[in-house]
Scaffold this active site. Structure first.
Site, PDB file in Angstrom:
ATOM      1  N   LYS A   1      -7.843  -3.653   6.330  1.00 49.42           N
ATOM      2  CA  LYS A   1      -7.682  -2.535   7.263  1.00 49.42           C
ATOM      3  C   LYS A   1      -8.990  -1.735   7.337  1.00 49.42           C
ATOM      4  O   LYS A   1      -9.811  -1.812   6.414  1.00 49.42           O
ATOM      5  CB  LYS A   1      -6.527  -1.633   6.809  1.00 49.42           C
ATOM      6  CG  LYS A   1      -5.224  -2.382   6.490  1.00 49.42           C
ATOM      7  CD  LYS A   1      -4.412  -2.698   7.714  1.00 49.42           C
ATOM      8  CE  LYS A   1      -3.258  -3.666   7.505  1.00 49.42           C
ATOM      9  NZ  LYS A   1      -2.319  -3.434   6.435  1.00 49.42           N
TER      10      LYS A   1
ATOM     11  N   PRO B   1     -17.865  -4.870  10.842  1.00 48.36           N
ATOM     12  CA  PRO B   1     -17.469  -5.281  12.203  1.00 48.36           C
ATOM     13  C   PRO B   1     -16.759  -4.148  12.955  1.00 48.36           C
ATOM     14  O   PRO B   1     -15.736  -3.646  12.503  1.00 48.36           O
ATOM     15  CB  PRO B   1     -16.493  -6.440  11.949  1.00 48.36           C
ATOM     16  CG  PRO B   1     -15.992  -6.236  10.553  1.00 48.36           C
ATOM     17  CD  PRO B   1     -17.008  -5.470   9.794  1.00 48.36           C
TER      18      PRO B   1
ATOM     19  N   TYR C   1       2.705  -7.210  16.379  1.00 47.44           N
ATOM     20  CA  TYR C   1       3.114  -6.361  15.245  1.00 47.44           C
ATOM     21  C   TYR C   1       3.948  -5.173  15.731  1.00 47.44           C
ATOM     22  O   TYR C   1       5.071  -4.947  15.253  1.00 47.44           O
ATOM     23  CB  TYR C   1       1.877  -5.851  14.481  1.00 47.44           C
ATOM     24  CG  TYR C   1       2.178  -4.647  13.610  1.00 47.44           C
ATOM     25  CD1 TYR C   1       2.951  -4.761  12.462  1.00 47.44           C
ATOM     26  CD2 TYR C   1       1.710  -3.371  13.959  1.00 47.44           C
ATOM     27  CE1 TYR C   1       3.250  -3.653  11.667  1.00 47.44           C
ATOM     28  CE2 TYR C   1       1.995  -2.257  13.175  1.00 47.44           C
ATOM     29  CZ  TYR C   1       2.767  -2.404  12.028  1.00 47.44           C
ATOM     30  OH  TYR C   1       3.071  -1.296  11.267  1.00 47.44           O
TER      31      TYR C   1
ATOM     32  N   LYS D   1       7.961  -4.112  15.169  1.00 48.74           N
ATOM     33  CA  LYS D   1       8.422  -2.838  14.576  1.00 48.74           C
ATOM     34  C   LYS D   1       9.344  -2.109  15.568  1.00 48.74           C
ATOM     35  O   LYS D   1      10.354  -1.519  15.166  1.00 48.74           O
ATOM     36  CB  LYS D   1       7.226  -1.946  14.223  1.00 48.74           C
ATOM     37  CG  LYS D   1       6.336  -2.469  13.110  1.00 48.74           C
ATOM     38  CD  LYS D   1       7.024  -2.589  11.755  1.00 48.74           C
ATOM     39  CE  LYS D   1       7.384  -1.268  11.130  1.00 48.74           C
ATOM     40  NZ  LYS D   1       7.942  -1.426   9.766  1.00 48.74           N
TER      41      LYS D   1
ATOM     42  N   ASP E   1      13.135 -11.690  -1.179  1.00 51.22           N
ATOM     43  CA  ASP E   1      12.930 -11.572   0.269  1.00 51.22           C
ATOM     44  C   ASP E   1      14.018 -10.669   0.865  1.00 51.22           C
ATOM     45  O   ASP E   1      15.212 -10.884   0.590  1.00 51.22           O
ATOM     46  CB  ASP E   1      13.030 -12.995   0.856  1.00 51.22           C
ATOM     47  CG  ASP E   1      12.548 -13.075   2.282  1.00 51.22           C
ATOM     48  OD1 ASP E   1      12.624 -12.068   3.008  1.00 51.22           O
ATOM     49  OD2 ASP E   1      12.111 -14.181   2.678  1.00 51.22           O
TER      50      ASP E   1
ATOM     51  N   PRO F   1      -7.781  -8.169  21.168  1.00 58.16           N
ATOM     52  CA  PRO F   1      -7.001  -8.275  22.414  1.00 58.16           C
ATOM     53  C   PRO F   1      -5.893  -7.214  22.439  1.00 58.16           C
ATOM     54  O   PRO F   1      -5.231  -6.986  21.433  1.00 58.16           O
ATOM     55  CB  PRO F   1      -6.390  -9.681  22.336  1.00 58.16           C
ATOM     56  CG  PRO F   1      -7.153 -10.408  21.297  1.00 58.16           C
ATOM     57  CD  PRO F   1      -7.714  -9.391  20.345  1.00 58.16           C
TER      58      PRO F   1
ATOM     59  N   THR G   1       6.150   3.067  12.690  1.00 60.22           N
ATOM     60  CA  THR G   1       4.756   3.367  13.026  1.00 60.22           C
ATOM     61  C   THR G   1       4.633   4.011  14.404  1.00 60.22           C
ATOM     62  O   THR G   1       5.453   3.737  15.294  1.00 60.22           O
ATOM     63  CB  THR G   1       3.949   2.045  13.006  1.00 60.22           C
ATOM     64  OG1 THR G   1       2.689   2.256  13.595  1.00 60.22           O
ATOM     65  CG2 THR G   1       4.651   0.927  13.770  1.00 60.22           C
ATOM     66  N   ASP G   2       3.596   4.801  14.579  1.00 59.98           N
ATOM     67  CA  ASP G   2       3.341   5.374  15.909  1.00 59.98           C
ATOM     68  C   ASP G   2       2.985   4.289  16.931  1.00 59.98           C
ATOM     69  O   ASP G   2       3.045   4.522  18.141  1.00 59.98           O
ATOM     70  CB  ASP G   2       2.241   6.449  15.848  1.00 59.98           C
ATOM     71  CG  ASP G   2       0.907   5.954  15.290  1.00 59.98           C
ATOM     72  OD1 ASP G   2       0.798   4.758  14.928  1.00 59.98           O
ATOM     73  OD2 ASP G   2      -0.033   6.769  15.212  1.00 59.98           O
ATOM     74  N   GLU G   3       2.618   3.081  16.435  1.00 57.53           N
ATOM     75  CA  GLU G   3       2.219   2.012  17.373  1.00 57.53           C
ATOM     76  C   GLU G   3       3.367   1.567  18.278  1.00 57.53           C
ATOM     77  O   GLU G   3       3.122   0.929  19.303  1.00 57.53           O
ATOM     78  CB  GLU G   3       1.669   0.800  16.609  1.00 57.53           C
ATOM     79  CG  GLU G   3       0.438   1.150  15.811  1.00 57.53           C
ATOM     80  CD  GLU G   3      -0.415  -0.048  15.415  1.00 57.53           C
ATOM     81  OE1 GLU G   3      -0.169  -1.160  15.902  1.00 57.53           O
ATOM     82  OE2 GLU G   3      -1.345   0.154  14.627  1.00 57.53           O
TER      83      GLU G   3
ATOM     84  N   PHE H   1       0.826  -1.218   0.000  1.00 54.36           N
ATOM     85  CA  PHE H   1       0.000   0.000   0.000  1.00 54.36           C
ATOM     86  C   PHE H   1       0.862   1.272   0.000  1.00 54.36           C
ATOM     87  O   PHE H   1       0.833   2.074  -0.939  1.00 54.36           O
ATOM     88  CB  PHE H   1      -0.927  -0.068   1.225  1.00 54.36           C
ATOM     89  CG  PHE H   1      -1.595   1.205   1.628  1.00 54.36           C
ATOM     90  CD1 PHE H   1      -2.220   2.022   0.691  1.00 54.36           C
ATOM     91  CD2 PHE H   1      -1.624   1.587   2.974  1.00 54.36           C
ATOM     92  CE1 PHE H   1      -2.863   3.199   1.089  1.00 54.36           C
ATOM     93  CE2 PHE H   1      -2.254   2.752   3.375  1.00 54.36           C
ATOM     94  CZ  PHE H   1      -2.868   3.561   2.434  1.00 54.36           C
TER      95      PHE H   1
ATOM     96  N   TYR I   1     -14.903  -3.237  16.418  1.00 52.03           N
ATOM     97  CA  TYR I   1     -14.294  -3.875  17.593  1.00 52.03           C
ATOM     98  C   TYR I   1     -14.641  -3.087  18.869  1.00 52.03           C
ATOM     99  O   TYR I   1     -14.496  -1.854  18.897  1.00 52.03           O
ATOM    100  CB  TYR I   1     -12.760  -3.914  17.467  1.00 52.03           C
ATOM    101  CG  TYR I   1     -12.215  -4.687  16.282  1.00 52.03           C
ATOM    102  CD1 TYR I   1     -12.987  -5.548  15.512  1.00 52.03           C
ATOM    103  CD2 TYR I   1     -10.860  -4.546  15.936  1.00 52.03           C
ATOM    104  CE1 TYR I   1     -12.459  -6.245  14.439  1.00 52.03           C
ATOM    105  CE2 TYR I   1     -10.313  -5.241  14.858  1.00 52.03           C
ATOM    106  CZ  TYR I   1     -11.124  -6.083  14.111  1.00 52.03           C
ATOM    107  OH  TYR I   1     -10.587  -6.767  13.043  1.00 52.03           O
TER     108      TYR I   1
ATOM    109  N   ARG J   1      -7.826   6.838  16.214  1.00 54.55           N
ATOM    110  CA  ARG J   1      -6.665   6.778  15.330  1.00 54.55           C
ATOM    111  C   ARG J   1      -6.492   8.151  14.687  1.00 54.55           C
ATOM    112  O   ARG J   1      -7.453   8.910  14.544  1.00 54.55           O
ATOM    113  CB  ARG J   1      -6.848   5.693  14.253  1.00 54.55           C
ATOM    114  CG  ARG J   1      -6.964   4.254  14.820  1.00 54.55           C
ATOM    115  CD  ARG J   1      -5.651   3.804  15.429  1.00 54.55           C
ATOM    116  NE  ARG J   1      -5.656   2.443  15.976  1.00 54.55           N
ATOM    117  CZ  ARG J   1      -5.893   2.136  17.254  1.00 54.55           C
ATOM    118  NH1 ARG J   1      -6.195   3.091  18.145  1.00 54.55           N
ATOM    119  NH2 ARG J   1      -5.823   0.886  17.666  1.00 54.55           N
TER     120      ARG J   1
END
Ligand code: NAD
Ligand code: DAU
Length: 357
Positions: free
Chosen positions: A202, A218, A163, A167, A66, A295, A138-140, A18, A220, A227
Protein backbone atom coordinates in the site's frame (compact mmCIF):
# COMPACT_ATOMS: atom_id res chain seq x y z
CA UNK A 1 -27.89 7.24 21.29
CA UNK A 2 -28.91 3.55 21.37
CA UNK A 3 -28.58 1.47 24.54
CA UNK A 4 -24.93 0.50 25.21
CA UNK A 5 -23.91 -2.92 23.93
CA UNK A 6 -21.08 -4.44 25.99
CA UNK A 7 -19.93 -7.69 24.35
CA UNK A 8 -18.55 -10.58 26.39
CA UNK A 9 -17.17 -12.75 23.56
CA UNK A 10 -16.23 -11.11 20.29
CA UNK A 11 -15.43 -12.94 17.05
CA UNK A 12 -12.97 -10.83 15.07
CA UNK A 13 -12.34 -11.96 11.50
CA UNK A 14 -9.12 -10.97 9.73
CA UNK A 15 -7.50 -10.06 13.04
CA UNK A 16 -3.99 -10.90 11.79
CA UNK A 17 -4.14 -8.21 9.10
CA UNK A 18 -3.24 -4.54 9.33
CA UNK A 19 -6.40 -3.03 10.81
CA UNK A 20 -7.70 -6.17 12.55
CA UNK A 21 -4.49 -6.62 14.56
CA UNK A 22 -4.42 -2.96 15.59
CA UNK A 23 -8.08 -3.30 16.59
CA UNK A 24 -7.39 -6.39 18.75
CA UNK A 25 -4.51 -4.63 20.56
CA UNK A 26 -6.84 -1.71 21.25
CA UNK A 27 -9.97 -3.66 22.14
CA UNK A 28 -8.42 -6.11 24.62
CA UNK A 29 -7.24 -3.23 26.77
CA UNK A 30 -10.29 -1.01 26.19
CA UNK A 31 -12.82 -3.78 27.06
CA UNK A 32 -11.36 -5.84 29.94
CA UNK A 33 -14.60 -7.84 30.33
CA UNK A 34 -14.54 -9.26 26.81
CA UNK A 35 -12.80 -12.25 25.22
CA UNK A 36 -11.60 -12.02 21.62
CA UNK A 37 -11.57 -14.94 19.20
CA UNK A 38 -9.54 -14.13 16.09
CA UNK A 39 -10.52 -16.12 12.98
CA UNK A 40 -7.98 -15.56 10.23
CA UNK A 41 -6.90 -17.62 7.24
CA UNK A 42 -3.36 -16.16 7.27
CA UNK A 43 -3.24 -15.27 3.61
CA UNK A 44 -0.18 -13.31 2.39
CA UNK A 45 -1.62 -10.31 4.30
CA UNK A 46 -2.14 -12.03 7.65
CA UNK A 47 0.79 -12.18 10.03
CA UNK A 48 0.77 -13.33 13.66
CA UNK A 49 3.82 -11.14 14.31
CA UNK A 50 1.29 -8.29 14.30
CA UNK A 51 -0.20 -9.75 17.49
CA UNK A 52 2.98 -10.03 19.53
CA UNK A 53 2.20 -9.59 23.22
CA UNK A 54 -1.47 -10.48 22.69
CA UNK A 55 -1.01 -14.23 22.33
CA UNK A 56 -0.29 -14.71 26.05
CA UNK A 57 -3.51 -12.92 27.04
CA UNK A 58 -5.97 -15.48 28.52
CA UNK A 59 -8.86 -13.52 26.97
CA UNK A 60 -7.47 -14.09 23.46
CA UNK A 61 -7.69 -17.12 21.15
CA UNK A 62 -6.43 -17.52 17.60
CA UNK A 63 -8.08 -19.89 15.12
CA UNK A 64 -6.69 -20.33 11.65
CA UNK A 65 -9.60 -20.74 9.26
CA UNK A 66 -11.73 -19.40 6.44
CA UNK A 67 -14.80 -17.19 6.93
CA UNK A 68 -16.23 -19.18 4.03
CA UNK A 69 -16.12 -22.40 6.08
CA UNK A 70 -19.67 -22.33 7.49
CA UNK A 71 -19.18 -25.38 9.67
CA UNK A 72 -16.14 -23.91 11.41
CA UNK A 73 -17.84 -20.54 11.85
CA UNK A 74 -20.97 -22.18 13.34
CA UNK A 75 -18.88 -24.24 15.74
CA UNK A 76 -16.90 -21.20 16.94
CA UNK A 77 -20.03 -19.09 17.42
CA UNK A 78 -21.57 -21.83 19.56
CA UNK A 79 -18.61 -23.05 21.61
CA UNK A 80 -17.35 -19.54 22.40
CA UNK A 81 -20.88 -18.18 23.04
CA UNK A 82 -20.15 -15.28 20.72
CA UNK A 83 -22.33 -12.20 21.17
CA UNK A 84 -20.59 -9.91 18.68
CA UNK A 85 -18.82 -10.21 15.32
CA UNK A 86 -16.45 -7.60 13.92
CA UNK A 87 -15.75 -8.56 10.32
CA UNK A 88 -12.42 -7.26 8.95
CA UNK A 89 -11.41 -10.30 6.87
CA UNK A 90 -11.12 -9.42 3.20
CA UNK A 91 -8.91 -9.19 0.19
CA UNK A 92 -8.01 -5.52 0.53
CA UNK A 93 -5.69 -4.38 -2.26
CA UNK A 94 -7.17 -2.60 -5.30
CA UNK A 95 -4.29 -3.47 -7.66
CA UNK A 96 -4.58 -7.18 -6.87
CA UNK A 97 -8.34 -6.98 -7.54
CA UNK A 98 -7.61 -5.60 -11.00
CA UNK A 99 -5.22 -8.48 -11.70
CA UNK A 100 -7.63 -11.13 -10.40
CA UNK A 101 -11.16 -10.21 -9.29
CA UNK A 102 -12.38 -13.74 -8.55
CA UNK A 103 -10.78 -14.17 -5.15
CA UNK A 104 -12.23 -10.80 -4.12
CA UNK A 105 -15.75 -11.97 -4.92
CA UNK A 106 -15.19 -15.29 -3.17
CA UNK A 107 -13.76 -13.80 0.03
CA UNK A 108 -15.46 -10.42 0.27
CA UNK A 109 -18.93 -11.26 -1.08
CA UNK A 110 -19.47 -15.00 -0.65
CA UNK A 111 -17.35 -15.20 2.52
CA UNK A 112 -19.34 -12.35 4.07
CA UNK A 113 -22.64 -14.01 3.15
CA UNK A 114 -21.61 -17.31 4.77
CA UNK A 115 -20.45 -15.50 7.90
CA UNK A 116 -23.68 -13.46 8.00
CA UNK A 117 -25.85 -16.54 7.58
CA UNK A 118 -24.11 -18.51 10.35
CA UNK A 119 -24.21 -15.47 12.63
CA UNK A 120 -27.93 -14.98 11.93
CA UNK A 121 -28.72 -18.63 12.78
CA UNK A 122 -26.68 -18.35 15.96
CA UNK A 123 -28.48 -15.12 16.89
CA UNK A 124 -31.85 -16.85 16.30
CA UNK A 125 -30.86 -19.70 18.60
CA UNK A 126 -29.92 -17.21 21.31
CA UNK A 127 -33.49 -15.86 21.44
CA UNK A 128 -33.61 -12.23 22.52
CA UNK A 129 -30.01 -12.00 23.81
CA UNK A 130 -28.19 -8.83 22.68
CA UNK A 131 -26.05 -9.37 19.56
CA UNK A 132 -24.20 -7.23 17.00
CA UNK A 133 -22.63 -7.94 13.59
CA UNK A 134 -20.30 -5.16 12.48
CA UNK A 135 -19.24 -5.08 8.82
CA UNK A 136 -15.99 -3.15 8.29
CA UNK A 137 -16.14 -1.37 4.97
CA UNK A 138 -14.55 1.40 3.00
CA UNK A 139 -15.27 4.83 1.55
CA UNK A 140 -14.37 3.32 -1.85
CA UNK A 141 -17.91 1.91 -2.11
CA UNK A 142 -19.07 5.48 -2.85
CA UNK A 143 -16.88 5.78 -5.97
CA UNK A 144 -14.96 8.94 -6.76
CA UNK A 145 -15.48 12.64 -5.95
CA UNK A 146 -14.73 15.72 -8.04
CA UNK A 147 -12.78 18.65 -6.62
CA UNK A 148 -15.41 19.47 -3.99
CA UNK A 149 -17.93 17.70 -1.74
CA UNK A 150 -17.80 14.79 0.70
CA UNK A 151 -19.11 11.24 1.01
CA UNK A 152 -21.98 11.04 3.49
CA UNK A 153 -23.79 7.87 4.60
CA UNK A 154 -26.52 8.82 2.08
CA UNK A 155 -24.17 8.98 -0.93
CA UNK A 156 -25.25 6.30 -3.43
CA UNK A 157 -22.91 3.34 -3.83
CA UNK A 158 -20.91 3.67 -7.07
CA UNK A 159 -17.92 1.36 -6.74
CA UNK A 160 -15.36 1.51 -9.55
CA UNK A 161 -12.85 -1.30 -8.91
CA UNK A 162 -13.43 -5.02 -8.46
CA UNK A 163 -12.27 -4.56 -4.84
CA UNK A 164 -14.73 -1.77 -4.07
CA UNK A 165 -17.52 -3.55 -5.96
CA UNK A 166 -16.96 -6.63 -3.78
CA UNK A 167 -17.10 -4.49 -0.63
CA UNK A 168 -20.27 -2.74 -1.87
CA UNK A 169 -21.82 -6.16 -2.56
CA UNK A 170 -21.03 -7.24 1.00
CA UNK A 171 -22.43 -3.98 2.44
CA UNK A 172 -25.69 -4.56 0.54
CA UNK A 173 -25.93 -8.10 1.92
CA UNK A 174 -25.46 -6.71 5.42
CA UNK A 175 -28.22 -4.19 4.76
CA UNK A 176 -30.45 -6.97 3.38
CA UNK A 177 -29.93 -9.13 6.48
CA UNK A 178 -31.06 -6.24 8.63
CA UNK A 179 -34.05 -5.30 6.48
CA UNK A 180 -35.18 -8.88 5.78
CA UNK A 181 -34.48 -10.72 9.02
CA UNK A 182 -34.14 -7.86 11.51
CA UNK A 183 -30.58 -9.10 12.13
CA UNK A 184 -28.77 -6.44 14.25
CA UNK A 185 -26.06 -5.26 11.87
CA UNK A 186 -23.77 -2.24 11.85
CA UNK A 187 -21.72 -1.02 8.91
CA UNK A 188 -18.70 1.30 9.04
CA UNK A 189 -17.07 2.92 6.01
CA UNK A 190 -13.62 4.28 6.64
CA UNK A 191 -11.12 6.29 4.64
CA UNK A 192 -7.47 5.27 3.98
CA UNK A 193 -5.66 4.04 7.09
CA UNK A 194 -1.94 4.34 7.86
CA UNK A 195 0.18 3.20 10.82
CA UNK A 196 2.10 0.17 12.14
CA UNK A 197 1.73 -3.31 10.54
CA UNK A 198 0.57 -1.86 7.20
CA UNK A 199 1.53 -4.30 4.44
CA UNK A 200 4.18 -2.72 2.18
CA UNK A 201 2.10 -3.05 -1.00
CA UNK A 202 0.00 0.00 0.00
CA UNK A 203 1.15 3.55 -0.75
CA UNK A 204 2.62 4.81 2.54
CA UNK A 205 4.45 1.67 3.74
CA UNK A 206 5.65 0.91 0.18
CA UNK A 207 7.15 4.39 -0.11
CA UNK A 208 8.82 4.10 3.32
CA UNK A 209 10.27 0.66 2.51
CA UNK A 210 11.50 1.74 -0.93
CA UNK A 211 13.05 4.96 0.34
CA UNK A 212 14.96 3.03 3.00
CA UNK A 213 16.10 0.51 0.35
CA UNK A 214 16.80 3.33 -2.18
CA UNK A 215 14.45 1.74 -4.72
CA UNK A 216 12.21 3.64 -7.21
CA UNK A 217 8.99 5.18 -5.84
CA UNK A 218 6.22 4.36 -8.37
CA UNK A 219 3.68 7.19 -8.68
CA UNK A 220 0.53 6.28 -10.61
CA UNK A 221 -0.66 8.78 -13.25
CA UNK A 222 -0.04 12.44 -12.39
CA UNK A 223 0.21 11.78 -8.64
CA UNK A 224 -2.60 14.23 -7.93
CA UNK A 225 -5.23 11.72 -6.78
CA UNK A 226 -6.48 12.56 -3.30
CA UNK A 227 -6.92 10.24 -0.32
CA UNK A 228 -8.21 11.11 3.17
CA UNK A 229 -5.81 9.56 5.71
CA UNK A 230 -6.67 8.31 9.21
CA UNK A 231 -4.36 6.69 11.78
CA UNK A 232 -5.26 3.01 12.21
CA UNK A 233 -5.59 3.40 16.00
CA UNK A 234 -8.22 6.08 15.45
CA UNK A 235 -10.03 3.62 13.19
CA UNK A 236 -9.85 1.05 16.01
CA UNK A 237 -11.40 3.42 18.56
CA UNK A 238 -14.12 4.38 16.06
CA UNK A 239 -15.02 0.71 15.47
CA UNK A 240 -15.26 0.18 19.22
CA UNK A 241 -17.54 3.25 19.52
CA UNK A 242 -19.84 1.97 16.76
CA UNK A 243 -19.96 -1.55 18.23
CA UNK A 244 -20.81 -0.35 21.71
CA UNK A 245 -22.96 2.72 20.98
CA UNK A 246 -24.20 2.37 17.39
CA UNK A 247 -27.86 1.86 16.49
CA UNK A 248 -28.66 -1.52 14.86
CA UNK A 249 -29.03 -1.14 11.09
CA UNK A 250 -26.82 1.95 11.17
CA UNK A 251 -24.13 2.97 8.69
CA UNK A 252 -21.27 5.14 10.01
CA UNK A 253 -18.61 6.92 7.98
CA UNK A 254 -15.19 7.17 9.65
CA UNK A 255 -12.54 9.69 8.60
CA UNK A 256 -10.03 12.19 9.84
CA UNK A 257 -10.71 15.20 7.59
CA UNK A 258 -7.15 14.87 6.31
CA UNK A 259 -6.95 15.05 2.51
CA UNK A 260 -3.62 14.74 0.72
CA UNK A 261 -2.57 14.49 -2.91
CA UNK A 262 -0.43 11.36 -3.31
CA UNK A 263 2.58 13.32 -4.53
CA UNK A 264 2.51 15.63 -1.52
CA UNK A 265 2.46 12.71 0.87
CA UNK A 266 5.35 11.08 -1.02
CA UNK A 267 7.35 14.33 -0.80
CA UNK A 268 6.65 14.55 2.93
CA UNK A 269 7.73 10.95 3.58
CA UNK A 270 10.89 11.46 1.46
CA UNK A 271 11.85 14.59 3.40
CA UNK A 272 11.16 13.11 6.84
CA UNK A 273 13.22 10.03 5.97
CA UNK A 274 16.10 12.11 4.55
CA UNK A 275 16.35 13.72 7.99
CA UNK A 276 16.07 10.43 9.89
CA UNK A 277 18.61 8.67 7.65
CA UNK A 278 21.05 11.58 7.53
CA UNK A 279 20.70 11.90 3.75
CA UNK A 280 21.12 15.23 1.92
CA UNK A 281 17.87 17.23 1.69
CA UNK A 282 15.96 16.26 -1.47
CA UNK A 283 17.94 13.03 -2.02
CA UNK A 284 15.02 10.60 -1.67
CA UNK A 285 12.78 12.65 -3.97
CA UNK A 286 15.15 11.63 -6.78
CA UNK A 287 13.70 8.11 -6.46
CA UNK A 288 10.23 9.29 -7.60
CA UNK A 289 9.23 7.55 -10.85
CA UNK A 290 5.97 8.32 -12.62
CA UNK A 291 4.39 5.13 -13.97
CA UNK A 292 1.26 4.13 -15.93
CA UNK A 293 -1.96 5.00 -14.12
CA UNK A 294 -4.08 2.44 -12.26
CA UNK A 295 -7.09 1.53 -14.50
CA UNK A 296 -10.29 3.14 -13.19
CA UNK A 297 -8.21 5.11 -10.67
CA UNK A 298 -10.60 7.01 -8.35
CA UNK A 299 -9.63 10.69 -8.30
CA UNK A 300 -10.63 11.86 -4.85
CA UNK A 301 -12.00 10.43 -1.61
CA UNK A 302 -13.15 12.67 1.25
CA UNK A 303 -15.27 11.59 4.19
CA UNK A 304 -17.92 13.56 6.03
CA UNK A 305 -17.58 12.03 9.51
CA UNK A 306 -20.22 14.31 11.06
CA UNK A 307 -22.65 11.52 11.96
CA UNK A 308 -20.25 9.48 14.13
CA UNK A 309 -19.12 12.66 15.87
CA UNK A 310 -22.61 13.97 16.58
CA UNK A 311 -24.31 10.67 17.41
CA UNK A 312 -21.50 8.70 19.10
CA UNK A 313 -19.09 11.43 20.22
CA UNK A 314 -16.12 9.90 18.34
CA UNK A 315 -13.27 12.04 17.02
CA UNK A 316 -9.72 11.11 15.95
CA UNK A 317 -7.00 11.56 18.57
CA UNK A 318 -3.99 11.65 16.21
CA UNK A 319 -2.81 14.69 14.30
CA UNK A 320 -1.34 13.66 10.95
CA UNK A 321 2.01 15.27 11.86
CA UNK A 322 2.36 13.05 14.94
CA UNK A 323 0.92 9.95 13.24
CA UNK A 324 3.17 10.00 10.19
CA UNK A 325 6.34 10.65 12.25
CA UNK A 326 5.49 7.75 14.58
CA UNK A 327 4.73 5.52 11.60
CA UNK A 328 8.06 6.28 9.93
CA UNK A 329 9.86 5.55 13.21
CA UNK A 330 7.94 2.29 13.56
CA UNK A 331 9.08 1.15 10.10
CA UNK A 332 12.67 2.17 10.85
CA UNK A 333 12.55 0.17 14.09
CA UNK A 334 10.85 -2.84 12.45
CA UNK A 335 12.79 -3.42 9.24
CA UNK A 336 13.01 -7.10 10.06
CA UNK A 337 9.16 -7.26 9.95
CA UNK A 338 9.17 -5.62 6.52
CA UNK A 339 11.79 -8.07 5.27
CA UNK A 340 9.85 -11.04 6.55
CA UNK A 341 6.45 -10.08 5.19
CA UNK A 342 7.86 -9.20 1.80
CA UNK A 343 10.18 -12.21 1.50
CA UNK A 344 7.48 -14.71 2.33
CA UNK A 345 9.85 -16.40 4.82
CA UNK A 346 7.22 -16.17 7.52
CA UNK A 347 4.84 -18.22 5.39
CA UNK A 348 7.01 -21.34 5.77
CA UNK A 349 6.81 -20.89 9.50
CA UNK A 350 3.00 -20.77 9.37
CA UNK A 351 2.80 -23.79 7.12
CA UNK A 352 4.77 -25.73 9.75
CA UNK A 353 2.69 -24.44 12.64
CA UNK A 354 -0.79 -24.47 11.20
CA UNK A 355 -0.60 -26.69 8.14
CA UNK A 356 -1.06 -25.87 4.49
CA UNK A 357 -4.03 -23.75 3.30
P1 NAD B 1 -5.35 -6.75 5.22
O1 NAD B 1 -5.25 -7.19 3.81
O2 NAD B 1 -4.15 -6.17 5.90
O3 NAD B 1 -5.85 -7.95 6.14
C1 NAD B 1 -6.87 -8.81 5.76
C2 NAD B 1 -6.86 -10.00 6.72
O4 NAD B 1 -7.95 -10.88 6.37
C3 NAD B 1 -5.57 -10.84 6.67
O5 NAD B 1 -5.13 -11.13 7.97
C4 NAD B 1 -6.00 -12.12 5.94
O6 NAD B 1 -5.24 -13.25 6.32
C5 NAD B 1 -7.46 -12.21 6.37
N1 NAD B 1 -8.28 -13.01 5.43
C6 NAD B 1 -8.35 -12.88 4.08
N2 NAD B 1 -9.21 -13.79 3.57
C7 NAD B 1 -9.72 -14.48 4.62
C8 NAD B 1 -10.67 -15.53 4.75
N3 NAD B 1 -11.27 -16.07 3.69
N4 NAD B 1 -10.97 -16.00 5.99
C9 NAD B 1 -10.36 -15.49 7.09
N5 NAD B 1 -9.44 -14.49 7.03
C10 NAD B 1 -9.12 -14.00 5.81
O7 NAD B 1 -6.56 -5.71 5.23
P2 NAD B 1 -6.75 -4.37 6.09
O8 NAD B 1 -6.12 -3.25 5.37
O9 NAD B 1 -6.41 -4.65 7.50
O10 NAD B 1 -8.33 -4.19 5.93
C11 NAD B 1 -9.22 -4.82 6.86
C12 NAD B 1 -10.65 -4.46 6.48
O11 NAD B 1 -10.82 -3.05 6.50
C13 NAD B 1 -11.04 -4.90 5.07
O12 NAD B 1 -12.37 -5.36 5.13
C14 NAD B 1 -10.94 -3.63 4.24
O13 NAD B 1 -11.86 -3.67 3.18
C15 NAD B 1 -11.33 -2.59 5.25
N6 NAD B 1 -10.76 -1.23 5.07
C16 NAD B 1 -9.41 -1.08 4.87
C17 NAD B 1 -8.91 0.23 4.78
C18 NAD B 1 -7.42 0.47 4.61
O14 NAD B 1 -7.01 1.63 4.44
N7 NAD B 1 -6.57 -0.53 4.66
C19 NAD B 1 -9.75 1.33 4.88
C20 NAD B 1 -11.13 1.11 5.06
C21 NAD B 1 -11.61 -0.18 5.17
O1 DAU C 1 -10.10 4.30 1.00
C1 DAU C 1 -9.98 3.12 1.72
C2 DAU C 1 -9.16 2.12 0.95
O2 DAU C 1 -7.81 2.56 0.99
C3 DAU C 1 -9.28 0.70 1.48
O3 DAU C 1 -10.59 0.25 1.32
C4 DAU C 1 -8.32 -0.25 0.76
O4 DAU C 1 -8.36 -1.54 1.36
C5 DAU C 1 -6.92 0.31 0.87
O5 DAU C 1 -6.01 -0.50 0.16
C6 DAU C 1 -6.87 1.75 0.33
O6 DAU C 1 -7.10 1.77 -1.10
P1 DAU C 1 -6.29 2.76 -2.06
O7 DAU C 1 -6.34 2.24 -3.44
O8 DAU C 1 -6.69 4.17 -1.83
O9 DAU C 1 -4.82 2.57 -1.40
P2 DAU C 1 -3.38 2.35 -2.04
O10 DAU C 1 -2.40 2.45 -0.91
O11 DAU C 1 -3.32 1.18 -2.93
O12 DAU C 1 -3.20 3.64 -2.95
C7 DAU C 1 -3.31 4.95 -2.42
C8 DAU C 1 -3.12 5.94 -3.56
O13 DAU C 1 -1.75 5.88 -4.00
C9 DAU C 1 -3.95 5.63 -4.78
O14 DAU C 1 -4.35 6.85 -5.39
C10 DAU C 1 -3.00 4.88 -5.71
C11 DAU C 1 -1.65 5.51 -5.38
N1 DAU C 1 -0.48 4.62 -5.49
C12 DAU C 1 -0.49 3.44 -4.83
C13 DAU C 1 0.58 2.59 -4.88
C14 DAU C 1 0.55 1.25 -4.17
C15 DAU C 1 0.64 5.03 -6.21
O15 DAU C 1 0.67 6.14 -6.79
N2 DAU C 1 1.72 4.20 -6.24
C16 DAU C 1 1.74 2.97 -5.64
O16 DAU C 1 2.76 2.25 -5.73
Amino acid sequence: MAELFVPRALLVTGGAGFIGSNFIHHFLSAQPGCRVINLDLLTYAGNLENLKGVEENPRYRFVRGDIGDGELVAQLLLEEQIDGVVHFAAESHVDRSIDGPELFIRTNVLGTQILLEEARRHWNRRGGEPFRFLQISTDEVYGSLGATGYFTEGTPLAANSPYSASKAGADLLVRAYHETYGFPTLNTRCSNNYGPYHFPEKLIPLMIANIIAEKPLPVYGDGRNIRDWLHVRDHASAVEAVLVKGAAGGVYNIGGNNEWQNIDIIHLVCDLLDRRLGRAAGKSRELITYVKDRPGHDRRYAIDAGKIKTELGWEPAYTFEKGIEETIDWYLDNQEWVKEVTSGAYRDYYEQMYGRR
